[in-house]
Write a protein that holds these residues in place. Structure first.
Motif, PDB file in Angstrom:
ATOM      1  N   ALA A 186       0.822  -1.210   0.000  1.00 26.86           N
ATOM      2  CA  ALA A 186       0.000   0.000   0.000  1.00 26.86           C
ATOM      3  C   ALA A 186       0.854   1.258   0.000  1.00 26.86           C
ATOM      4  CB  ALA A 186      -0.930  -0.002   1.212  1.00 26.86           C
ATOM      5  N   ASN A 187       2.133   1.112   0.380  1.00 25.97           N
ATOM      6  CA  ASN A 187       3.052   2.247   0.361  1.00 25.97           C
ATOM      7  C   ASN A 187       4.416   1.764  -0.113  1.00 25.97           C
ATOM      8  OD1 ASN A 187       4.723   1.436   2.802  1.00 25.97           O
ATOM      9  ND2 ASN A 187       2.692   1.598   3.752  1.00 25.97           N
ATOM     10  N   ASP A 188       5.363   2.677  -0.218  1.00 28.88           N
ATOM     11  CA  ASP A 188       6.663   2.347  -0.810  1.00 28.88           C
ATOM     12  C   ASP A 188       7.600   1.621   0.151  1.00 28.88           C
ATOM     13  OD1 ASP A 188       5.630   3.670  -2.953  1.00 28.88           O
ATOM     14  OD2 ASP A 188       6.835   5.491  -2.701  1.00 28.88           O
ATOM     15  N   ASN A 189       7.166   1.387   1.382  1.00 26.12           N
ATOM     16  CA  ASN A 189       8.007   0.708   2.368  1.00 26.12           C
ATOM     17  C   ASN A 189       7.642  -0.761   2.547  1.00 26.12           C
ATOM     18  OD1 ASN A 189       9.444   3.128   3.052  1.00 26.12           O
ATOM     19  ND2 ASN A 189       7.645   3.779   4.232  1.00 26.12           N
ATOM     20  N   GLU A 190       6.726  -1.266   1.737  1.00 25.89           N
ATOM     21  CA  GLU A 190       6.313  -2.661   1.832  1.00 25.89           C
ATOM     22  C   GLU A 190       5.881  -3.142   0.454  1.00 25.89           C
ATOM     23  OE1 GLU A 190       2.881  -2.796   4.391  1.00 25.89           O
ATOM     24  OE2 GLU A 190       1.557  -2.014   2.827  1.00 25.89           O
ATOM     25  N   GLY A 191       5.769  -4.457   0.314  1.00 26.09           N
ATOM     26  CA  GLY A 191       5.280  -4.996  -0.951  1.00 26.09           C
ATOM     27  C   GLY A 191       6.006  -6.238  -1.411  1.00 26.09           C
ATOM     28  N   SER A 192       7.342  -6.269  -1.253  1.00 22.32           N
ATOM     29  CA  SER A 192       8.070  -7.476  -1.654  1.00 22.32           C
ATOM     30  C   SER A 192       7.750  -8.599  -0.680  1.00 22.32           C
ATOM     31  CB  SER A 192       9.577  -7.214  -1.692  1.00 22.32           C
ATOM     32  OG  SER A 192      10.095  -7.015  -0.391  1.00 22.32           O
ATOM     33  N   GLU A 193       7.797  -9.820  -1.168  1.00 28.76           N
ATOM     34  CA  GLU A 193       7.531 -10.961  -0.293  1.00 28.76           C
ATOM     35  C   GLU A 193       8.813 -11.414   0.396  1.00 28.76           C
ATOM     36  OE1 GLU A 193       3.535 -12.930  -1.261  1.00 28.76           O
ATOM     37  OE2 GLU A 193       5.005 -13.801  -2.641  1.00 28.76           O
ATOM     38  N   ILE A 239      12.425   1.518  -6.494  1.00 30.89           N
ATOM     39  CA  ILE A 239      11.908   2.711  -7.170  1.00 30.89           C
ATOM     40  C   ILE A 239      13.063   3.469  -7.820  1.00 30.89           C
ATOM     41  CG2 ILE A 239      10.769   4.934  -6.838  1.00 30.89           C
ATOM     42  CD1 ILE A 239       9.168   3.680  -4.596  1.00 30.89           C
ATOM     43  N   ILE A 240      12.867   3.845  -9.081  1.00 32.53           N
ATOM     44  CA  ILE A 240      13.847   4.645  -9.810  1.00 32.53           C
ATOM     45  C   ILE A 240      13.155   5.919 -10.303  1.00 32.53           C
ATOM     46  CG2 ILE A 240      15.281   2.691 -10.473  1.00 32.53           C
ATOM     47  CD1 ILE A 240      13.887   2.656 -13.184  1.00 32.53           C
ATOM     48  N   PRO A 241      13.922   6.943 -10.670  1.00 29.30           N
ATOM     49  CA  PRO A 241      13.312   8.237 -11.028  1.00 29.30           C
ATOM     50  C   PRO A 241      12.414   8.198 -12.262  1.00 29.30           C
ATOM     51  CG  PRO A 241      15.647   8.489 -10.520  1.00 29.30           C
ATOM     52  CD  PRO A 241      15.391   7.023 -10.594  1.00 29.30           C
ATOM     53  N   SER A 242      12.766   7.386 -13.269  1.00 29.04           N
ATOM     54  CA  SER A 242      12.013   7.392 -14.527  1.00 29.04           C
ATOM     55  C   SER A 242      11.379   6.030 -14.782  1.00 29.04           C
ATOM     56  CB  SER A 242      12.932   7.770 -15.693  1.00 29.04           C
ATOM     57  OG  SER A 242      14.034   6.883 -15.762  1.00 29.04           O
ATOM     58  N   ASP A 243      10.438   5.991 -15.725  1.00 32.86           N
ATOM     59  CA  ASP A 243       9.741   4.750 -16.052  1.00 32.86           C
ATOM     60  C   ASP A 243      10.707   3.693 -16.592  1.00 32.86           C
ATOM     61  OD1 ASP A 243       7.422   5.967 -15.325  1.00 32.86           O
ATOM     62  OD2 ASP A 243       6.603   6.160 -17.356  1.00 32.86           O
ATOM     63  N   ASN A 244      10.371   2.434 -16.332  1.00 29.02           N
ATOM     64  CA  ASN A 244      11.107   1.302 -16.888  1.00 29.02           C
ATOM     65  C   ASN A 244      10.466   0.946 -18.229  1.00 29.02           C
ATOM     66  OD1 ASN A 244      11.999  -1.302 -17.611  1.00 29.02           O
ATOM     67  ND2 ASN A 244      12.271  -1.915 -15.477  1.00 29.02           N
ATOM     68  N   SER A 245      11.202   1.142 -19.307  1.00 24.49           N
ATOM     69  CA  SER A 245      10.643   0.913 -20.644  1.00 24.49           C
ATOM     70  C   SER A 245      10.435  -0.567 -20.940  1.00 24.49           C
ATOM     71  CB  SER A 245      11.555   1.537 -21.706  1.00 24.49           C
ATOM     72  OG  SER A 245      12.858   0.966 -21.637  1.00 24.49           O
ATOM     73  N   ASP A 246      11.175  -1.459 -20.258  1.00 22.03           N
ATOM     74  CA  ASP A 246      11.029  -2.893 -20.517  1.00 22.03           C
ATOM     75  C   ASP A 246       9.665  -3.416 -20.090  1.00 22.03           C
ATOM     76  OD1 ASP A 246      13.548  -3.255 -21.643  1.00 22.03           O
ATOM     77  OD2 ASP A 246      14.501  -3.554 -19.691  1.00 22.03           O
ATOM     78  N   ILE A 247       9.061  -2.757 -19.110  1.00 18.94           N
ATOM     79  CA  ILE A 247       7.759  -3.215 -18.626  1.00 18.94           C
ATOM     80  C   ILE A 247       6.693  -2.128 -18.779  1.00 18.94           C
ATOM     81  CG2 ILE A 247       7.853  -2.471 -16.192  1.00 18.94           C
ATOM     82  CD1 ILE A 247       7.005  -5.372 -15.467  1.00 18.94           C
ATOM     83  N   GLY A 248       7.096  -0.979 -19.312  1.00 15.23           N
ATOM     84  CA  GLY A 248       6.196   0.169 -19.404  1.00 15.23           C
ATOM     85  C   GLY A 248       4.965  -0.075 -20.257  1.00 15.23           C
ATOM     86  N   LYS A 313       7.690   5.624  -9.505  1.00 12.36           N
ATOM     87  CA  LYS A 313       6.540   5.780  -8.611  1.00 12.36           C
ATOM     88  C   LYS A 313       5.234   5.767  -9.401  1.00 12.36           C
ATOM     89  CE  LYS A 313       8.387   8.243  -4.570  1.00 12.36           C
ATOM     90  NZ  LYS A 313       7.656   7.453  -3.550  1.00 12.36           N
ATOM     91  N   ARG A 314       5.261   6.342 -10.594  1.00  8.98           N
ATOM     92  CA  ARG A 314       4.055   6.346 -11.421  1.00  8.98           C
ATOM     93  C   ARG A 314       3.650   4.924 -11.791  1.00  8.98           C
ATOM     94  NH1 ARG A 314       1.991   6.193 -16.548  1.00  8.98           N
ATOM     95  NH2 ARG A 314       3.957   5.375 -17.379  1.00  8.98           N
ATOM     96  N   GLN A 315       4.626   4.105 -12.160  1.00  6.37           N
ATOM     97  CA  GLN A 315       4.327   2.727 -12.532  1.00  6.37           C
ATOM     98  C   GLN A 315       3.857   1.913 -11.327  1.00  6.37           C
ATOM     99  OE1 GLN A 315       8.173   1.987 -14.457  1.00  6.37           O
ATOM    100  NE2 GLN A 315       7.115   1.781 -16.424  1.00  6.37           N
ATOM    101  N   LEU A 316       4.423   2.188 -10.159  1.00  4.17           N
ATOM    102  CA  LEU A 316       3.956   1.518  -8.950  1.00  4.17           C
ATOM    103  C   LEU A 316       2.507   1.901  -8.663  1.00  4.17           C
ATOM    104  CD1 LEU A 316       4.973  -0.414  -6.771  1.00  4.17           C
ATOM    105  CD2 LEU A 316       5.757   1.564  -5.462  1.00  4.17           C
ATOM    106  N   GLY A 317       2.164   3.151  -8.935  1.00  3.24           N
ATOM    107  CA  GLY A 317       0.783   3.595  -8.764  1.00  3.24           C
ATOM    108  C   GLY A 317      -0.174   2.897  -9.717  1.00  3.24           C
ATOM    109  N   GLN A 318       0.311   2.534 -10.905  1.00  3.08           N
ATOM    110  CA  GLN A 318      -0.538   1.805 -11.853  1.00  3.08           C
ATOM    111  C   GLN A 318      -0.929   0.437 -11.299  1.00  3.08           C
ATOM    112  OE1 GLN A 318       2.270   2.377 -15.250  1.00  3.08           O
ATOM    113  NE2 GLN A 318       0.457   3.016 -16.405  1.00  3.08           N
ATOM    114  N   LEU A 319      -0.022  -0.209 -10.583  1.00  2.00           N
ATOM    115  CA  LEU A 319      -0.345  -1.493  -9.960  1.00  2.00           C
ATOM    116  C   LEU A 319      -1.461  -1.329  -8.935  1.00  2.00           C
ATOM    117  CD1 LEU A 319       3.242  -2.928  -9.321  1.00  2.00           C
ATOM    118  CD2 LEU A 319       1.600  -3.722 -11.026  1.00  2.00           C
ATOM    119  N   ARG A 320      -1.403  -0.263  -8.170  1.00  4.04           N
ATOM    120  CA  ARG A 320      -2.364  -0.053  -7.087  1.00  4.04           C
ATOM    121  C   ARG A 320      -3.739   0.371  -7.583  1.00  4.04           C
ATOM    122  NH1 ARG A 320       2.299   3.236  -4.078  1.00  4.04           N
ATOM    123  NH2 ARG A 320       3.425   1.494  -3.112  1.00  4.04           N
TER     124      ARG A 320
END
Length: 356
Positions: A186-193, A239-248, A313-320
């Motif tokens: 739900a936030n950037d401090n959790e999520g990986s298993e 998290i990186i500053p720009s979008d990842n084009s491989d999965i974008g 962060k934008r791509q992470l928001g797309q998952l949510r």
């Protein structure tokens, strides 16, 4: 005593162990054209006795249901479990009522499992195994491996029927691609298993493959409860500053499957499996464990890569923005925001690393 009612209320399971009752329900239309709920079959198992009651298909003057009684002292559990498979599987999710802390009640067989995933990994406590580095991965796939994108209600899932040939690393057998999906928080401090050296990252990608040398189908490999039936590659996400084009391009399609059950075909240029894998595939941790979702079969050889994948962060928001509700469900617009399982105890297992 445990009572489980599945989400659509089409089946009820009461009890656990060798004493269980499974009730299958269905909607009936009465002569006055009103609908009511009645049982379609009931299975009762007590010790070595099984009693099965089925609703008759035709009206008879003597009885309205057929009853089967049998005594079985040798293989009672196997037959009972086969009957229970006919009913709807119990509902599970990541909520307080049906989430990971309740899975062992919903699925009593989980109480007997000891080698579960995910786990905490400490690099210094892992055993360095030089032979792993001398046995590199072969990861060959074609463009048809990623043909469909689906919202399962628990995550997105990409699958396909293309050619794939995967071997090497901690396995000698040949494996074939099955699907990939992700977990996030739900936030950037959790999520990986998986958690490495005390650090939990905001998401994790799982690429699931199955053993084609030992098993005829993915389902057989999964339910084998033999480590190595499945080979699952885990890639932790930072998290990186720009979008990842491989999965974008794939993430831009998530809005088309925002509700549970929605599915779309993918063009061959949307995502490449090989591009999702780390460039340094030779650096990883490996151990024997389980699937991290029910039925949590202990049939997985895990490969957890040391290198991370980056998304913005934008791509992470797309998952949510993905939802666990169907489009026809008007009662809630619940978002999938926390679909990771808590850490499981190691219970004496050894974790190996391929790097010094």
């Amino acid at each position: 005593m445990t009572t489980i009612v599945d989400k659509d209320k089409s089946s009820i399971v009461i009890g656990s162990g060798d004493d269980r009752i499974a009730i299958n329900l269905k909607q009936l239309t009465t002569p006055d054209q009103t609908e009511s709920t009645a049982f379609s079959s009931i299975l009762v198992e007590m010790g070595g006795i099984e009693i099965e009651i089925r609703r008759a298909k035709k009206k008879t003057p003597v009885r309205s249901a057929s009853v089967t009684y049998r005594q079985n002292n040798h293989n009672k559990k196997t037959k009972a479990e086969e009957k229970l498979k006919l009913s709807q599987p119990p509902y599970w999710d990541y909520s307080m009522l049906y989430g990971p802390n309740m899975w062992s009640r919903i699925f009593p067989q989980l109480q007997r499992k000891k080698f579960q995933s995910p786990i905490q990994i400490y690099t210094d406590l892992c055993e360095y195994e030089p032979v792993l580095a001398r046995h590199p991965f072969i990861f060959e796939t074609d463009e048809n491996c990623c043909q469909t994108l689906e919202n399962t209600g628990h995550s997105f899932q990409v699958s396909g029927q293309g050619y794939s040939y995967i071997t090497g690393g901690p396995v000698l057998d040949e494996y074939q691609f099955l699907q990939f999906h992700m977990h996030w928080g739900a936030n950037d401090n959790e999520g990986s298993e998986h958690v490495i050296d005390g650090v939990r990252l905001p998401a994790e990608l799982h690429i699931v493959t199955w053993n084609t040398n030992q098993y005829r189908t993915p389902q057989e490999a999964m339910a084998s409860e033999q480590f190595g039936g499945l080979l699952v590659f885990a890639i932790l996400i930072k998290i990186i500053p720009s979008d990842n084009s491989d999965i974008g391009k794939l993430f831009d399609h998530l809005s088309k499957i925002s509700h549970k059950g929605e599915k779309r075909n993918l063009d061959h240029n949307i995502v490449s499996l090989r591009n999702l894998m780390p460039k340094k595939m030779q650096n990883y941790y490996t151990y024997d464990g389980s699937l991290t979702t029910p039925m949590c079969y202990e049939s997985v050889r895990w490969v957890v890569f040391r290198d991370r994948m980056g998304i913005s962060k934008r791509q992470l928001g797309q998952l949510r923005q993905l939802k666990y509700t169907c489009k026809t469900d008007k009662t809630t617009n619940g978002y999938i925001t926390r679909n990771f399982r808590p850490l499981m105890p190691l219970n004496g297992r050894m974790v190996y690393r391929s790097f010094a």
